[in-house]
Design a protein around this motif. Structure first.
Motif, short mmCIF file in Angstrom:
data_model
loop_
_atom_site.label_atom_id
_atom_site.label_comp_id
_atom_site.label_asym_id
_atom_site.label_seq_id
_atom_site.Cartn_x
_atom_site.Cartn_y
_atom_site.Cartn_z
N GLN A 106 33.35 20.17 66.65
CA GLN A 106 33.66 20.33 65.24
C GLN A 106 32.72 19.51 64.36
N ASN A 107 32.46 18.26 64.77
CA ASN A 107 31.62 17.37 63.97
C ASN A 107 30.23 17.16 64.55
N CYS A 108 29.93 17.87 65.64
CA CYS A 108 28.63 17.72 66.32
C CYS A 108 28.34 16.25 66.64
N PRO A 185 32.23 9.25 63.25
CA PRO A 185 31.54 10.53 63.04
C PRO A 185 31.27 10.74 61.54
N LEU A 186 30.83 9.68 60.87
CA LEU A 186 30.70 9.66 59.41
C LEU A 186 29.25 9.47 59.00
N LEU A 187 28.93 9.86 57.78
CA LEU A 187 27.55 9.78 57.32
C LEU A 187 27.29 8.61 56.39
N ARG B 107 21.07 14.69 52.79
CA ARG B 107 21.32 13.59 53.71
C ARG B 107 21.64 13.97 55.18
N ARG B 190 30.93 24.66 59.40
CA ARG B 190 31.02 24.20 60.80
C ARG B 190 30.18 25.10 61.70
N ARG B 194 26.56 24.20 63.86
CA ARG B 194 26.45 24.32 65.32
C ARG B 194 25.31 25.23 65.75
N ILE B 268 34.42 9.78 52.14
CA ILE B 268 33.55 10.02 53.29
C ILE B 268 34.45 10.39 54.47
N THR B 269 34.23 11.57 55.03
CA THR B 269 35.10 12.06 56.10
C THR B 269 34.24 12.58 57.26
N PRO B 271 32.63 15.42 59.02
CA PRO B 271 32.28 16.65 58.30
C PRO B 271 33.29 17.78 58.48
N TRP B 288 27.24 17.41 51.87
CA TRP B 288 26.90 16.85 53.18
C TRP B 288 27.63 17.61 54.31
#
Lengths: 487, 356
Positions: A106-108, A185-187, B107, B190, B194, B268-269, B271, B288
């Motif tokens: 999901q978040n790679c 898993p945050l940027l 980013r 998403r 991928r 910030i979460t 993604p 982002w």
């Protein structure tokens, strides 16, 4: 001053760890005497092999209480002696913490224990069409925790970055036993970027117990080109021309004639042995763009004077071309009883000047040098061939290696691009940094580890050491290589 | 012009006279995080590009150099700063860009400001001018102080000079838009993340999803025909988002929602994190690839609860980011290591929870 090798530490570690988690006998300690820098060895006092973060925390608390130094160790593939043990110290080996905790499609991202092997990450991500980009040559064996400690690179880092660019988060235990969770898993993360300074800190600030990395979608099309040149200069020009045209290849590796010949005899990759230099260029992208990209690069290398261009489009031919490069170190190792691998980075446009100078040093010391070069990002690996059984040759090699690194600094580069300082390049750190900068590094270290217990004799030299070297490096007030223009 | 002797002198004087300093460039990031107190140390006269060789992919500039000058010099060589730094009010300096560490819409694909920093020259709180990192891509000699300085908001010292990695500009760029609710947009992003896609920006707000494709002409054209959507004539929206010039970021605009009592939260979460249970489509935005979400809200507790539920964190634009006690302790210890006398007042430090 704490007692040397306090028995209480052994007793407490024995209570904490299972039988096979604590090594104290000479035979068992033997494999831990050195890392990939085999010339420098020391028998550790004990080796502790924790299986959980809680155990890591306890081990550090015990060592902290008794003021015992701790040397962290991953897979032991490091090339600068960063995991070289201390006689009165504990080696904290993270090899048992080797589980892939999560592949988060999901978040790679992938969440890993520090002992997971680099290659195992991409293998686990493969069913999802994803991979982990940084690929040091030792990727079959090296661990992700070690990669974080060294900020490891690899042949694809020109385009995809180093470990620091692909790292999303870590859990770290400090010497006081405190656990810090940095990123995830945050940027972005709040406050000072502790993750940035943790990466490449060679186990001197904290012990990494969990790592989160970014996974990338695998490029659908890949082309590998083998190009040959009559001179290193022309090959260097080709590299500059490709980049100036706005192309960032996935990988761009140069080898000089001696390295080419050694690799060819070892791996039979089909390298032209009469070439003065070869350039291996990997291009990747979408299916519809790859042909025109390969065409552009072919024209550029042709204009730069390439004597031959071979293009491999199927994966087995590509693997064969890479095999020669990836086995260059062991291949060169067959040319002489020993070799010494350097790791300087230079601004690319100074390449021919640096290689000329290395050739002069090679003649002066009568020690052959093979050059392997991450050409895209200026990271040079001269391999000095020597025989440690010949009295004085190891010392001569180390001296010559030191001069090569000083040369890298003199042209505006650095003493280590990806292998780390460890114990190996402490002297050259005195050349690259002045005493105020070294003191600043030391204060940064003490902010994390006030008793200087975590890998205390690595990475940053003491000013005393630099002072003692002063006489060697600066003669009659002159800097090394005075003829070279400085920045 | 090199005014570093004057800047260093100011630090040394502050040290001997026990004055606190607040370093600033043009002040363009006031709205993001205002500084306060201390004597102002302005760097805007310390200007100039010190070195730039396009084939080396590195530029070195003094801290007062306008970001727009860097951007325009790079553009002459078809290069750019891949992290797309915000240029609030069209101003902003290299020093402020690095010190704030803010990155634009690219980013997740182009990396962050911190990722691009290769070296810094900085004057610490002892008035010492120190060089860390350098002008080469790969450099692991010593601790990575250069990247630590990114986002430090002046806490460690005066950034005199920075070396930055630059990237070639993409051959082709296109902006597409789609009518889509947030849940569908999240799922759509998403799937794109991928697959190998020349994607390099995403924006969702008010049931519209914008994507920016960037790459070779062939790859971009192919993707446009694969994805469909509405091709926009202009790529202007990304500059507006980056610089918070887009109407979403304004407290009031014609036809906009009533935002009385609302604050603009940055969340910030991960993604792919789920959306909040209730949100107003006009007051909620994502960029982002979902990893940065913006939320106008009048209930702080609601936003904070959402952020922690999904494993992220949140702060109000204009207020410092809150740092937990344990990492905060190490941040303050690092600050102390660079600035033992506490000369530099950094607005970032206001967010660090003190252990005492």
């Amino acid at each position: 001053m704490a007692a040397d090798k306090p028995q209480a530490v052994i007793d407490q570690l024995r209570t904490l760890l299972p039988d096979d988690g604590l090594i104290t006998d000479a035979a068992g300690l033997k494999p831990y005497e050195c890392d990939g820098l085999t010339a420098i060895r020391e028998q550790p006092w004990v080796v502790a092999l924790p299986e959980t973060e809680a155990q890591v925390q306890k081990i550090l608390q015990i060592c902290h209480t008794h003021k015992v130094p701790v040397v962290p160790r991953g897979a032991g593939t490091g090339l600068s002696g960063g995991a070289r043990p201390m006689r009165s110290g504990v080696v904290l080996g993270l090899s048992k913490m080797n589980k892939i905790l999560d592949i988060d499609v999901q978040n790679c991202t992938a969440r890993l224990q520090p002992g997971v092997r680099n290659l195992a990450i991409s293998q686990a991500a493969e069913p999802h069409g994803l991979y982990y980009a940084p690929d040091p040559s030792s990727q079959i064996a090296c661990s992700i925790g070690g990669n974080v400690a060294e900020n490891s690179g690899g042949v694809h880092c020109l385009k995809y970055g180093l470990t620091v660019h692909n790292l999303r988060g870590v859990r770290v235990v400090t010497i006081a036993g405190e656990v810090l969770e940095l990123g995830g898993p945050l940027l972005d993360s709040p406050g000072l970027d502790l993750l940035a300074v943790m990466c490449g800190s060679e186990g001197m600030l904290g012990i990494v117990t969990e790592v989160t990395v970014a996974l990338l979608p695998k490029p659908p099309a890949v082309v590998v080109m083998l190009t040959a040149f009559d001179s290193v200069n022309e090959a260097g020009q080709a590299v500059a021309d490709i980049i100036s045209e706005g192309i960032i290849p996935a990988g761009m590796e140069m080898m000089d004639q001696l390295a080419v010949q050694a690799a060819e005899q070892f791996a039979h990759a089909g390298y032209p042995q009469d070439a003065a230099a070869i350039l291996i260029i990997e291009l990747d992208g979408a299916g519809e763009e790859i042909d025109s990209l390969a065409g552009m690069v072919s024209r550029i290398v042709d204009n730069a004077g390439a004597t031959s261009i071979d293009i491999a489009t199927d994966s087995s031919a590509q693997a064969r071309l890479w095999k020669g490069r990836k086995s260059a170190f062991p291949a060169v190792g067959r040319l002489a009883p020993d070799y010494y691998c350097m790791d300087g980075t230079i601004p690319r446009h100074r390449l021919s000047e640096v290689l000329d100078k290395i050739n002069q040093l090679s003649a002066e010391y009568n020690l052959p040098v093979a050059n392997v070069f991450h050409a895209g990002d200026g990271n040079l690996h001269p391999l000095i061939l020597f025989d440690s059984n010949v009295p004085g040759q190891l010392a001569a090699t180390e001296e010559m290696g030191g001069k090569i690194l000083e040369l890298c600094v003199a042209v505006g580069g650095t003493v280590t691009g990806e292998h780390g300082v460890g114990v190996e390049k402490l002297n050259q750190m005195c050349v690259q940094f002045n005493s105020m900068e070294i003191e600043q590094f030391q204060r940064l270290k003490l902010a994390w580890d006030p008793d200087n217990l975590l890998n205390p004799d690595k990475g940053i030299p003491t000013l005393t050491r630099c002072g003692e070297l002063g006489g060697m490096h600066v003669r009659h007030g002159e800097l090394p290589f005075p003829e070279i223009e400085r920045f | 012009m090199d005014i570093s002797p004057r800047l260093v002198d100011a630090v040394q004087t502050a040290q001997s006279e026990h004055i606190q300093l607040r370093t600033a460039g043009t002040g363009s990031k006031r709205q993001w995080l205002p500084g306060s107190g201390g004597q102002l140390l302005v760097t805007t006269e310390h200007v100039g590009i010190v070195a730039y060789d396009p084939a080396e992919l590195v530029i070195t500039a003094r801290c007062g150099t306008p970001v727009k000058e860097i951007v325009s010099v790079l553009a002459q060589h078809n290069q750019h700063l891949a992290f797309e730094p915000p240029q609030f009010f069209g101003s902003g300096t290299v020093g402020g860009m690095v010190a704030s560490g803010l990155s634009g819409p690219a980013r997740p694909w182009g990396g962050s400001t911190r990722d691009a920093v290769l070296g810094v020259k900085l004057c610490n709180g002892l008035g010492e001018v120190l060089n860390f990192g350098g002008r080469v891509m790969k450099n692991v000699a010593g601790y990575d102080v250069s990247r630590l300085a990114a986002g430090s908001w002046g806490a460690l010292g005066v950034l005199l000079e920075a070396s930055l990695r630059v990237q070639p500009m993409a051959q082709s760029t296109a902006t597409l838009s789609f009518e889509m609710d947030a849940a569908a947009a999240n799922e759509y992003c998403r799937n794109l993340a991928r697959s190998y896609t020349p994607l390099n920006a995403v924006w969702w707000n008010n049931n519209q999803l914008f994507l920016r494709l960037s790459g070779s002409a062939q790859a971009v054209e192919q993707k446009i025909s694969d994805l469909g959507g509405h091709r926009r004539l202009s790529d202007q929206i990304w500059r507006q988002i980056s610089d918070h010039d887009h109407k979403f970021f304004k407290a009031t605009y014609s036809g906009g929602p009533d935002r009385t009592g609302h604050k603009l939260w940055r969340v910030i979460t991960p993604p792919g994190a789920p959306l909040p249970e209730h949100y107003d489509v006009q007051n909620f935005a994502m960029e982002w690839a979902g990893g940065q979400r913006w939320w106008w809200h009048n209930d702080s507790a609601r936003v904070q609860a959402y952020a922690s539920e999904v494993g992220g964190w949140a702060h109000v634009k204009g207020e410092p980011q809150t740092v937990d006690e344990t990492p905060g302790k190490y941040m303050l210890a690092i600050k102390q290591a660079f600035d033992p006398h506490g000369l530099f007042l950094s607005p970032m430090e206001r967010g660090i929870t003190h252990a005492d």
